[in-house]
Design a protein around this motif. Structure first.
Motif, PDB file in Angstrom:
ATOM      1  N   THR A   1    -136.965  66.885 -28.508  1.00 15.63           N
ATOM      2  CA  THR A   1    -137.678  66.815 -29.778  1.00 15.63           C
ATOM      3  C   THR A   1    -138.535  65.562 -29.790  1.00 15.63           C
ATOM      4  O   THR A   1    -138.085  64.495 -29.361  1.00 15.63           O
ATOM      5  N   GLY A   2    -139.745  65.669 -30.310  1.00 16.98           N
ATOM      6  CA  GLY A   2    -140.627  64.517 -30.401  1.00 16.98           C
ATOM      7  C   GLY A   2    -141.392  64.522 -31.704  1.00 16.98           C
ATOM      8  O   GLY A   2    -141.844  65.571 -32.170  1.00 16.98           O
ATOM      9  N   GLY A   3    -141.531  63.346 -32.328  1.00 17.53           N
ATOM     10  CA  GLY A   3    -142.258  63.235 -33.588  1.00 17.53           C
ATOM     11  C   GLY A   3    -141.489  62.360 -34.556  1.00 17.53           C
ATOM     12  O   GLY A   3    -140.540  61.664 -34.173  1.00 17.53           O
ATOM     13  N   GLN A   4    -141.905  62.388 -35.840  1.00 14.12           N
ATOM     14  CA  GLN A   4    -141.165  61.608 -36.836  1.00 14.12           C
ATOM     15  C   GLN A   4    -140.056  62.472 -37.409  1.00 14.12           C
ATOM     16  O   GLN A   4    -140.298  63.585 -37.887  1.00 14.12           O
ATOM     17  N   MET A   5    -138.847  61.924 -37.384  1.00 14.53           N
ATOM     18  CA  MET A   5    -137.673  62.683 -37.836  1.00 14.53           C
ATOM     19  C   MET A   5    -136.609  61.701 -38.301  1.00 14.53           C
ATOM     20  O   MET A   5    -136.766  60.485 -38.183  1.00 14.53           O
ATOM     21  N   TRP A   6    -135.515  62.247 -38.826  1.00 19.18           N
ATOM     22  CA  TRP A   6    -134.374  61.398 -39.136  1.00 19.18           C
ATOM     23  C   TRP A   6    -133.869  60.775 -37.836  1.00 19.18           C
ATOM     24  O   TRP A   6    -133.738  61.451 -36.822  1.00 19.18           O
ATOM     25  N   SER A   7    -133.573  59.481 -37.906  1.00 18.35           N
ATOM     26  CA  SER A   7    -133.074  58.787 -36.722  1.00 18.35           C
ATOM     27  C   SER A   7    -131.779  59.423 -36.229  1.00 18.35           C
ATOM     28  O   SER A   7    -131.006  60.001 -36.997  1.00 18.35           O
ATOM     29  N   LEU A   8    -131.551  59.266 -34.955  1.00 20.92           N
ATOM     30  CA  LEU A   8    -130.282  59.726 -34.382  1.00 20.92           C
ATOM     31  C   LEU A   8    -129.103  58.960 -34.992  1.00 20.92           C
ATOM     32  O   LEU A   8    -127.960  59.401 -34.923  1.00 20.92           O
ATOM     33  N   ILE A   9    -129.383  57.823 -35.633  1.00 25.26           N
ATOM     34  CA  ILE A   9    -128.338  57.067 -36.341  1.00 25.26           C
ATOM     35  C   ILE A   9    -127.746  57.888 -37.481  1.00 25.26           C
ATOM     36  O   ILE A   9    -126.543  57.825 -37.753  1.00 25.26           O
ATOM     37  N   ALA A  10    -128.593  58.655 -38.173  1.00 25.73           N
ATOM     38  CA  ALA A  10    -128.159  59.382 -39.364  1.00 25.73           C
ATOM     39  C   ALA A  10    -127.122  60.444 -39.011  1.00 25.73           C
ATOM     40  O   ALA A  10    -127.169  61.064 -37.945  1.00 25.73           O
TER      41      ALA A  10
END
Length: 620
Positions: A245-254
């Protein structure tokens, strides 16, 4: 006479066979409206009754002796044969009726099936769940929101709350409440999906709201705020469980609901778009790859790694002697006209609204997630790299009250490693009517990943960056007593550790030096005419005699959601209310007042009771 009656029976059956059992079925949503099989059965029943009567008559006839009655005996035998033939004809007719009935039932089932296909086709044409463009399935996503917030102490903000700016009593806004309405959290989105190959699925996702602020946006008349990007990303997912996946998204932290996929990130049930103190998150550009092993609905393990946009936020360095803080360093710059970063000036002055870190590397995040039917757990790690450039101090002198520094003429740079670990667990109870969850994060320089946006870093005496230790934690209890009600409660907190150094002259610098003056944290604010100006002289600043930074922010929130209309065809109408109590504690400083709730190490305190309300319509 009896024989004559028996002889007449076959003609009745012949008449029955000449009327085949038919069933006529109408098309779409019609029921079987003609049932000639019922007539046939009635005729058969009448004939069977006649046959039974004849048999009874034969049985009642005196037994003829062939030797004594040569005429009656042949008649009786013929009558018996006629009765047997009639019985066989009746049996054949009954079998034919059963066959016809089965065919009619089958035809009826086919008609029902056809009706369902027609209904499905009708829905597909007039109320499709998705649109189709070439080989792409397009699913619209949206809700319209009318929302409001009341705060006991003004933070001059829309529906979101800047937790780290809750005003102290020494601030003008610490004595003023606010009530704001907003439709800006309304959302538009669209999901594109295609099965590009038998093993590769492509997905594109757009999600926007109206919480962006233009340089001329205001609440005066038209409330012309601007659309902003929440998520925009593309994805390829293979059948073997590998996804990129690439782009602006919820961080993997969430936290994720399932696995680590970008579309499964979940947030607390907060109307406040800053969510809750203790909730770890960002939405930012990046690249993510993940590999799933197993089926998430039964048992699965997912491993993921991402590289995400880095940024240093809340950088804070303080001292009671301003000259004790070296000044020839930098880690970022302001947006420039002609560039595409924000170059707007703050408060009409010369300083810009935001500073952009000169990143040397992205933030690197790894996460492992386990899914069971009633459990989701995840654990991960974050790596950060905070770089600054500086002119090294070649000599220092003066006194603690008047320190001096001599700098080199060429820059050096230094990168401080930072990062931490995080994890969460969510358990589903009582047939998933109850969810109990907890999440936590601890590390150096991870304040940016918390809702409160506490400081990431401070400055060492040699002008290199020191990451600040941060803690985040959130406990969640969410219940779903019926399909129309959700009742929930949360408690969360975020902490930034005191990080202080002593210079060669004996001054304290860093984040939260213990000698910062806090004597005025509970004083009444200065008169507006002596600050910015009468009429608009309010402000969140605590004044010159309240200087310590934030130590801990905690928030408790409870709320209820009522969904009077929930329809897969027409959408969902939802009403929502939450009450929050937020407390912001500073680090203890020097010269604290004799009165007030101040005990070391906790310093001055600001509180913020809040009520949020919302009405939303979600499209199906």
């Amino acid at each position: 006479m009896a024989a004559a009656a028996i002889v007449g029976v076959p003609s009745a059956h012949a008449q029955t066979q000449s009327n085949p059992c038919k069933t006529t079925v109408r098309h779409h949503k019609a029921k079987k409206d003609e049932m000639p099989c019922e007539d046939l059965r009635k005729q058969l029943a009448d004939q069977q009754a006649q046959i039974d009567a004849l048999k009874q008559q034969l049985a009642d006839m005196p037994k003829a002796q062939p030797e004594s009655d040569p005429i009656a005996t042949p008649l009786a035998q013929k009558a018996q044969q006629t009765a047997d033939t009639a019985q066989q004809t009746a049996n054949n007719a009954s079998a034919a009726a059963s066959t016809a009935d089965a065919k009619a039932t089958d035809a009826d089932a086919k008609a029902v099936s056809a009706d369902k296909k027609v209904d499905a086709l009708h829905d597909e044409v007039y109320s499709p769940s998705a649109l189709h463009y070439k080989g792409i399935t397009i699913t619209p996503i949206a809700f319209a929101a009318a929302e409001g917030v009341w705060r006991q102490h003004t933070v001059n903000s829309d529906i979101n709350t800047p937790f780290n700016n809750i005003p102290l009593p020494s601030a003008s806004e610490g004595h003023t409440s606010e009530l704001n309405f907003s439709g800006r959290q309304s959302r538009l989105g669209v999901l594109f999906q295609s099965q590009a190959t038998p093993t590769a699925k492509l997905t594109g996702y757009y999600e926007m709201d109206f919480l962006g602020t233009g340089t001329s946006s205001n609440n005066n008349q038209s409330n012309s705020y601007v659309m902003r990007q929440r998520q925009i990303w593309g994805q390829v997912a293979l059948q073997n469980g590998f996804t990129m996946t690439g782009g602006q998204m919820w961080s993997l932290i969430a936290e994720n609901r399932k696995g680590t996929d970008a579309r499964t990130s979940i947030q607390p049930n907060s109307i406040d778009s800053q969510y809750l103190a203790g909730y770890s998150w960002t939405r930012q550009p990046g690249f993510r790859i993940q590999q799933r092993f197993g089926d998430e609905s039964t048992k699965a393990l997912t491993l993921a790694v991402s590289v995400e946009q880095s940024q240093i936020t809340g950088f804070t360095v303080a001292s009671t002697v301003s000259a004790a803080i070296p000044v020839n360093y930098y880690f970022g710059g302001i947006g420039q006209n002609g560039g595409l970063y924000n170059a707007a000036a703050a408060n009409g002055g010369t300083s810009n609204i935001t500073t952009y870190a000169n990143n040397v590397a992205p933030d690197v995040i790894v996460k492992a997630a386990v899914d069971l039917p009633n459990f989701h757990g995840e654990v991960g790690g974050l790596g950060r790299f905070l770089r600054d450039y500086y002119l090294p101090i070649t000599a220092s002198g003066g006194t603690a009250a008047a320190p001096t520094y001599t700098y080199a003429s060429t820059y050096s740079n230094h990168t401080s490693a930072a990062g931490g670990v995080f994890g969460s667990a969510r358990v589903y109870l009582a047939d998933k009517k109850i969810e109990v969850a907890a999440q936590a994060m601890v590390g150096q320089g991870v304040g940016r990943y918390g809702s409160s946006q506490l400081a990431d870093a401070t400055l060492r005496p040699d002008e290199t960056i020191e990451p600040i230790r941060n803690y985040h934690g959130l406990f969640s209890l969410e219940t779903h007593p019926t399909k129309k009600f959700d009742v929930f409660g949360y408690y969360g907190g975020e902490y930034a550790q005191r990080t202080v150094y002593t210079t060669s002259q004996g001054d304290l610098i860093g984040y939260g030096p213990g000698n910062l003056v806090d004597s005025g944290c509970y004083n009444l604010p200065a008169a507006p005419s002596t600050t910015v100006g009468a009429g608009n002289g309010g402000g969140l600043g605590a004044g010159s005699s309240c200087n310590s930074p934030t130590r801990y922010i905690q928030e408790a929130m409870a709320g209820v959601i009522w969904k009077p209309i929930v329809s897969p065809k027409y959408g969902r109408l939802q009403y929502w209310v939450t009450y929050s109590y937020l407390q912001r504690n500073l680090w203890s400083g020097n010269n604290v007042p004799a009165t007030g709730p101040i005990t070391s190490p906790t310093g001055a305190r600001a509180t913020e009771p809040m009520v949020h309300v919302s009405m939303r319509y979600y499209i199906p």
